[in-house]
Design an enzyme around this catalytic site. Sequence first.
Site, PDB file in Angstrom:
ATOM      1  N   HIS A  65     -14.244  12.286   2.431  1.00 24.10           N
ATOM      2  CA  HIS A  65     -14.678  12.309   3.794  1.00 24.10           C
ATOM      3  C   HIS A  65     -13.257  13.876   4.008  1.00 24.10           C
ATOM      4  O   HIS A  65     -12.712  13.765   3.327  1.00 24.10           O
ATOM      5  CB  HIS A  65     -13.854  12.254   4.973  1.00 24.10           C
ATOM      6  CG  HIS A  65     -14.302  10.183   5.366  1.00 24.10           C
ATOM      7  ND1 HIS A  65     -14.261   9.062   4.895  1.00 24.10           N
ATOM      8  CD2 HIS A  65     -16.074  10.123   4.825  1.00 24.10           C
ATOM      9  CE1 HIS A  65     -14.508   8.400   5.374  1.00 24.10           C
ATOM     10  NE2 HIS A  65     -16.233   8.388   5.438  1.00 24.10           N
ATOM     11  N   TYR A 135      -2.038   6.281   7.011  1.00 30.51           N
ATOM     12  CA  TYR A 135      -2.087   7.991   6.297  1.00 30.51           C
ATOM     13  C   TYR A 135      -1.481   8.682   7.701  1.00 30.51           C
ATOM     14  O   TYR A 135      -1.761   8.444   8.431  1.00 30.51           O
ATOM     15  CB  TYR A 135      -4.109   8.127   6.837  1.00 30.51           C
ATOM     16  CG  TYR A 135      -4.727   7.168   6.269  1.00 30.51           C
ATOM     17  CD1 TYR A 135      -5.664   7.812   5.112  1.00 30.51           C
ATOM     18  CD2 TYR A 135      -5.190   6.197   6.363  1.00 30.51           C
ATOM     19  CE1 TYR A 135      -7.023   7.541   4.842  1.00 30.51           C
ATOM     20  CE2 TYR A 135      -6.533   5.505   5.652  1.00 30.51           C
ATOM     21  CZ  TYR A 135      -7.390   5.937   4.943  1.00 30.51           C
ATOM     22  OH  TYR A 135      -8.306   5.510   4.072  1.00 30.51           O
TER      23      TYR A 135
END
Length: 184
Positions: A65, A135
């Site tokens: 992604h 993240y």
Amino acid sequence: MEKKLNIKNTNFEGLFIIEPNIFEDNRGSFSRIFCENELSSVLDFNIKQINHSVTSKSGTIRGLHFQYEPNSEIKMIKCVKGSVFDVVVDIRRNSETFLKVFSIELSELNNKIIFIPKGFAHGFQALEDNTELIYLHSSLYKPSNEGALNPMDRILDITWPEDISNISEKDRNHPFITDKFKGI
């Protein structure tokens, strides 16, 4: 004062591995994940979003992604439970490493963090059941600026270490790279 974060270069411009120093005593351990001062030589961003993923089954792939401008993002990723085969692909159109792949194992045991600059696609394969990642993102997620590469694209030639046990339909059906793909 002793640094708590060690920054290691890779062969990709702007892509770093961060190895925290771990301090242990009879209570357990302590390590730093982020410090604006210690990381100032490699980053200049404000954290806009922090995400936590749990991948239930070993062999699962998530990714690859990225986001197009104006939401292209810097990411820092740390595995806090289990382990992953972490993969990034340079999609910066003028880069010497355009469409080259970098991979590393991130695990709760090796404590490594990957610092991914803007212009990279990211994905991973869980190597253990119930693997968890944290993240840190420099940009907010915007679905209309979402992009992805197919993790099975032959051009990328990624050798996933385990048989693929699970992948979303969306990730499985991303198009393969053609000569029309110019990167970001």
